[in-house]
Design a protein around this motif. Structure first.
Motif, PDB file in Angstrom:
ATOM      1  N   LYS A  22     -16.373  12.483   1.574  1.00 30.40           N
ATOM      2  CA  LYS A  22     -15.541  13.071   0.531  1.00 30.40           C
ATOM      3  C   LYS A  22     -14.215  13.582   1.109  1.00 30.40           C
ATOM      4  CE  LYS A  22     -19.438  14.549  -2.355  1.00 30.40           C
ATOM      5  NZ  LYS A  22     -20.123  15.706  -2.975  1.00 30.40           N
ATOM      6  N   ILE A  23     -13.130  13.104   0.511  1.00 27.61           N
ATOM      7  CA  ILE A  23     -11.783  13.441   0.985  1.00 27.61           C
ATOM      8  C   ILE A  23     -10.923  13.852  -0.207  1.00 27.61           C
ATOM      9  CG2 ILE A  23      -9.772  12.586   2.283  1.00 27.61           C
ATOM     10  CD1 ILE A  23     -11.649  10.322   3.330  1.00 27.61           C
ATOM     11  N   ASP A  24     -10.053  14.817  -0.004  1.00 27.49           N
ATOM     12  CA  ASP A  24      -9.116  15.215  -1.066  1.00 27.49           C
ATOM     13  C   ASP A  24      -7.862  15.772  -0.407  1.00 27.49           C
ATOM     14  OD1 ASP A  24      -7.943  16.145  -3.529  1.00 27.49           O
ATOM     15  OD2 ASP A  24      -9.955  16.289  -4.367  1.00 27.49           O
ATOM     16  N   GLY A  25      -6.829  16.005  -1.232  1.00 30.01           N
ATOM     17  CA  GLY A  25      -5.632  16.646  -0.699  1.00 30.01           C
ATOM     18  C   GLY A  25      -4.342  15.949  -1.065  1.00 30.01           C
ATOM     19  N   SER A  26      -3.480  15.784  -0.078  1.00 29.42           N
ATOM     20  CA  SER A  26      -2.087  15.368  -0.254  1.00 29.42           C
ATOM     21  C   SER A  26      -1.922  13.996  -0.911  1.00 29.42           C
ATOM     22  CB  SER A  26      -1.412  15.342   1.120  1.00 29.42           C
ATOM     23  OG  SER A  26      -0.194  14.648   1.086  1.00 29.42           O
ATOM     24  N   SER A  27      -0.997  13.931  -1.879  1.00 30.97           N
ATOM     25  CA  SER A  27      -0.652  12.635  -2.471  1.00 30.97           C
ATOM     26  C   SER A  27       0.177  11.802  -1.498  1.00 30.97           C
ATOM     27  CB  SER A  27       0.121  12.838  -3.778  1.00 30.97           C
ATOM     28  OG  SER A  27       1.346  13.503  -3.547  1.00 30.97           O
ATOM     29  N   THR A  28       0.893  12.464  -0.590  1.00 28.03           N
ATOM     30  CA  THR A  28       1.692  11.749   0.411  1.00 28.03           C
ATOM     31  C   THR A  28       0.793  11.000   1.376  1.00 28.03           C
ATOM     32  OG1 THR A  28       3.465  13.400   0.297  1.00 28.03           O
ATOM     33  CG2 THR A  28       3.411  11.998   2.248  1.00 28.03           C
ATOM     34  N   VAL A  29      -0.246  11.666   1.855  1.00 33.33           N
ATOM     35  CA  VAL A  29      -1.150  11.064   2.843  1.00 33.33           C
ATOM     36  C   VAL A  29      -2.121  10.082   2.182  1.00 33.33           C
ATOM     37  CG1 VAL A  29      -2.806  11.582   4.696  1.00 33.33           C
ATOM     38  CG2 VAL A  29      -0.934  13.164   4.226  1.00 33.33           C
ATOM     39  N   TYR A  30      -2.309  10.225   0.881  1.00 34.27           N
ATOM     40  CA  TYR A  30      -3.272   9.412   0.136  1.00 34.27           C
ATOM     41  C   TYR A  30      -3.182   7.905   0.438  1.00 34.27           C
ATOM     42  CZ  TYR A  30      -5.434   6.992  -3.828  1.00 34.27           C
ATOM     43  OH  TYR A  30      -6.175   6.143  -4.599  1.00 34.27           O
ATOM     44  N   PRO A  31      -1.983   7.277   0.424  1.00 34.59           N
ATOM     45  CA  PRO A  31      -1.962   5.820   0.634  1.00 34.59           C
ATOM     46  C   PRO A  31      -2.537   5.391   1.976  1.00 34.59           C
ATOM     47  CG  PRO A  31       0.145   6.579  -0.241  1.00 34.59           C
ATOM     48  CD  PRO A  31      -0.630   7.806   0.127  1.00 34.59           C
ATOM     49  N   ILE A  32      -2.349   6.222   3.005  1.00 31.58           N
ATOM     50  CA  ILE A  32      -2.895   5.879   4.320  1.00 31.58           C
ATOM     51  C   ILE A  32      -4.419   5.967   4.303  1.00 31.58           C
ATOM     52  CG2 ILE A  32      -2.954   6.458   6.777  1.00 31.58           C
ATOM     53  CD1 ILE A  32      -0.190   7.745   6.441  1.00 31.58           C
ATOM     54  N   THR A  33      -4.928   7.122   3.876  1.00 34.08           N
ATOM     55  CA  THR A  33      -6.375   7.331   3.890  1.00 34.08           C
ATOM     56  C   THR A  33      -7.086   6.388   2.928  1.00 34.08           C
ATOM     57  OG1 THR A  33      -6.084   9.638   4.538  1.00 34.08           O
ATOM     58  CG2 THR A  33      -8.193   9.059   3.567  1.00 34.08           C
ATOM     59  N   GLU A  34      -6.453   6.103   1.795  1.00 36.68           N
ATOM     60  CA  GLU A  34      -7.051   5.172   0.837  1.00 36.68           C
ATOM     61  C   GLU A  34      -7.133   3.764   1.436  1.00 36.68           C
ATOM     62  OE1 GLU A  34      -8.634   3.547  -2.740  1.00 36.68           O
ATOM     63  OE2 GLU A  34      -8.624   5.553  -1.836  1.00 36.68           O
ATOM     64  N   ALA A  35      -6.090   3.354   2.178  1.00 31.18           N
ATOM     65  CA  ALA A  35      -6.107   2.038   2.836  1.00 31.18           C
ATOM     66  C   ALA A  35      -7.215   1.976   3.882  1.00 31.18           C
ATOM     67  CB  ALA A  35      -4.752   1.763   3.488  1.00 31.18           C
ATOM     68  N   VAL A  52     -11.517   9.373  -2.310  1.00 28.02           N
ATOM     69  CA  VAL A  52     -10.248   9.986  -1.902  1.00 28.02           C
ATOM     70  C   VAL A  52      -9.545  10.532  -3.141  1.00 28.02           C
ATOM     71  CG1 VAL A  52      -8.115   9.689  -0.587  1.00 28.02           C
ATOM     72  CG2 VAL A  52     -10.082   8.213  -0.088  1.00 28.02           C
ATOM     73  N   GLY A  53      -9.504  11.851  -3.260  1.00 23.91           N
ATOM     74  CA  GLY A  53      -8.859  12.497  -4.405  1.00 23.91           C
ATOM     75  C   GLY A  53      -7.442  12.945  -4.084  1.00 23.91           C
ATOM     76  N   ILE A  54      -6.711  13.324  -5.125  1.00 17.30           N
ATOM     77  CA  ILE A  54      -5.349  13.837  -4.970  1.00 17.30           C
ATOM     78  C   ILE A  54      -5.234  15.157  -5.715  1.00 17.30           C
ATOM     79  CG2 ILE A  54      -2.890  13.441  -5.372  1.00 17.30           C
ATOM     80  CD1 ILE A  54      -3.412  10.458  -5.429  1.00 17.30           C
ATOM     81  N   SER A  55      -5.264  16.260  -4.976  1.00 16.89           N
ATOM     82  CA  SER A  55      -5.057  17.562  -5.613  1.00 16.89           C
ATOM     83  C   SER A  55      -3.933  18.324  -4.929  1.00 16.89           C
ATOM     84  CB  SER A  55      -6.347  18.383  -5.584  1.00 16.89           C
ATOM     85  OG  SER A  55      -6.784  18.580  -4.259  1.00 16.89           O
ATOM     86  N   GLY A  56      -3.154  17.618  -4.086  1.00 12.83           N
ATOM     87  CA  GLY A  56      -2.106  18.266  -3.317  1.00 12.83           C
ATOM     88  C   GLY A  56      -2.699  18.882  -2.054  1.00 12.83           C
ATOM     89  N   THR A  57      -1.857  19.123  -1.065  1.00 17.41           N
ATOM     90  CA  THR A  57      -2.342  19.697   0.193  1.00 17.41           C
ATOM     91  C   THR A  57      -3.004  21.049  -0.032  1.00 17.41           C
ATOM     92  OG1 THR A  57      -0.652  18.541   1.498  1.00 17.41           O
ATOM     93  CG2 THR A  57      -1.660  20.473   2.502  1.00 17.41           C
ATOM     94  N   GLY A  58      -2.358  21.899  -0.813  1.00 12.14           N
ATOM     95  CA  GLY A  58      -2.922  23.228  -1.091  1.00 12.14           C
ATOM     96  C   GLY A  58      -4.255  23.141  -1.813  1.00 12.14           C
ATOM     97  N   GLY A  59      -4.295  22.296  -2.839  1.00 10.63           N
ATOM     98  CA  GLY A  59      -5.540  22.102  -3.587  1.00 10.63           C
ATOM     99  C   GLY A  59      -6.620  21.508  -2.710  1.00 10.63           C
ATOM    100  N   GLY A  60      -6.227  20.601  -1.814  1.00 10.03           N
ATOM    101  CA  GLY A  60      -7.180  19.979  -0.905  1.00 10.03           C
ATOM    102  C   GLY A  60      -7.787  20.980   0.058  1.00 10.03           C
ATOM    103  N   PHE A  61      -6.957  21.887   0.592  1.00 14.54           N
ATOM    104  CA  PHE A  61      -7.476  22.900   1.510  1.00 14.54           C
ATOM    105  C   PHE A  61      -8.416  23.875   0.795  1.00 14.54           C
ATOM    106  CE2 PHE A  61      -4.092  22.031   4.782  1.00 14.54           C
ATOM    107  CZ  PHE A  61      -4.969  21.819   5.837  1.00 14.54           C
ATOM    108  N   LYS A  62      -8.150  24.163  -0.472  1.00 16.36           N
ATOM    109  CA  LYS A  62      -9.050  25.048  -1.225  1.00 16.36           C
ATOM    110  C   LYS A  62     -10.449  24.443  -1.279  1.00 16.36           C
ATOM    111  CE  LYS A  62      -5.415  27.066  -4.096  1.00 16.36           C
ATOM    112  NZ  LYS A  62      -4.705  26.973  -5.397  1.00 16.36           N
ATOM    113  N   LYS A  63     -10.535  23.153  -1.599  1.00 17.74           N
ATOM    114  CA  LYS A  63     -11.828  22.473  -1.662  1.00 17.74           C
ATOM    115  C   LYS A  63     -12.467  22.376  -0.278  1.00 17.74           C
ATOM    116  CE  LYS A  63     -10.624  19.662  -5.712  1.00 17.74           C
ATOM    117  NZ  LYS A  63     -10.510  18.292  -6.248  1.00 17.74           N
ATOM    118  N   PHE A  64     -11.655  22.054   0.710  1.00 13.61           N
ATOM    119  CA  PHE A  64     -12.126  21.878   2.081  1.00 13.61           C
ATOM    120  C   PHE A  64     -12.720  23.177   2.625  1.00 13.61           C
ATOM    121  CE2 PHE A  64     -11.175  21.758   6.728  1.00 13.61           C
ATOM    122  CZ  PHE A  64     -11.858  20.608   7.075  1.00 13.61           C
TER     123      PHE A  64
END
Length: 323
Positions: A22-35, A52-64
């Motif tokens: 399970k992965i979440d976080g940055s929309s910027t990093v998303y294309p790399i991790t999704e690939a 691989v979700g997109i909730s933004g870096t801040g949102g991703g750290f909250k879940k993490f």
């Protein structure tokens, strides 16, 4: 994905259909991790599911930090509050830089006036005091037209928003609020692409995928106008909007075979996939160091929980090597 893999990953020890990363976080990093996730799932013949979700870096750290995910995608280093949140829940993590990004300022192709923008002009546009006051191009630069600027930018939970405001305004999250904000960079792309007076910012990959719809602006930080490119990022001249991007791995999660194998696959194939999705790869040693840190359980961050700008590739690698 047209990538030659750096060695196939064994699927021995993975618990069949129940194996999930399970992965979440940055929309910027998303294309790399999704690939990476896409190719890993093919390589393991569906034995592992990677979300691989997109909730933004801040949102991703909250879940993490709540223990809801195994990995967080981050377009900036972890902040002090997030470090504290993880500490409260006993979450320890390995910090892994995976690429460099050129945060790109874009305008509509019909914009023929602002091919270059200074950092001071960007600050004048985006600082909190500009809200409701700086509304026309001519107010930023008298040589520009007397037309209303339409602004598009990353949402408040985005690491891109944090980095941009720190680099341009001088304080993270310090920004005017009267702009179209979204955690989804594709929304920002469409906004600028459909508005002659649009101006926005997001990671280089989203610009590179939409070059026919957008125009990148050269940034002048006092040493002349610099366009974002592989060359200007690698040589360190595209400042202050060149930045490292990361994944953070929960060290306990990494004890599970599927997570461990995913990370190994990520680091062994990162260089090729990073380039394929239009980011700038790190030297090979950086990915080796990431795996060494995982092996040795070197947890924590080399950034101290504070926002930083003007980081060069060699500086990031030097710090990580000393962890």
């Amino acid at each position: 994905m047209s990538v030659v893999f750096a060695g196939l990953i064994s699927i021995n020890g993975i618990a069949g259909a129940d194996a999930i990363v399970k992965i979440d976080g940055s929309s910027t990093v998303y294309p790399i991790t999704e690939a990476v996730a896409e190719d890993f799932q093919k390589d393991t013949k569906g034995a592992v599911k990677v979300t691989v979700g997109i909730s933004g870096t801040g949102g991703g750290f909250k879940k993490f930090c709540r223990g809801e995910t195994d990995i967080v995608n981050a377009s900036r280093p972890i902040l002090k509050k997030e470090m504290d949140d993880c500490k409260k829940t006993g979450i320890q993590y390995v910090e892994m830089p995976i690429a460099f990004d050129a945060l790109t300022v874009v305008v509509n192709p019909k914009n023929g006036w602002s091919n270059t923008i200074t950092v001071a002009e960007l600050k004048k546009i985006w600082e909190p005091a500009a809200q409701g006051k700086i509304t026309k191009w001519s107010q930023v630069n008298p040589a520009w037209p007397d037309e209303t600027i339409k602004l598009y930018g990353a949402g408040a939970d985005s690491g891109t928003f944090d980095y941009f405001t720190e680099a341009i305004v001088g304080k993270a999250k310090s920004s005017r609020g009267d702009f179209t904000a979204s955690e989804d960079d594709n929304v920002l792309v469409q906004g600028v692409a459909s508005d002659k007076n649009g101006l926005g910012f997001f990671g280089f990959a989203y610009y590179a995928e939409n070059k026919k719809k957008l125009k990148a602006v050269a940034i002048d930080a006092g040493k002349g106008a610099i366009i974002p490119s592989a060359k200007t990022v690698e040589e360190g001249s595209y400042q202050p909007l060149s930045r490292p991007i990361f994944i953070y791995v929960n060290i306990k999660s990494a004890e599970r075979p599927e997570v461990r194998q995913f990370i190994e696959f990520y680091m062994k194939n990162a260089s090729a996939l990073v380039q394929e999705v239009k980011f700038f790869p790190l030297p090979t040693q950086a990915y080796t160091t990431n795996l060494e840190h995982l092996d040795k359980k070197k947890v924590g961050t080399v950034f101290g929980g504070k926002p930083e700008v003007d980081l060069r590739i060699e500086e990031v690698l030097k710090r990580e090597a000393s962890l």
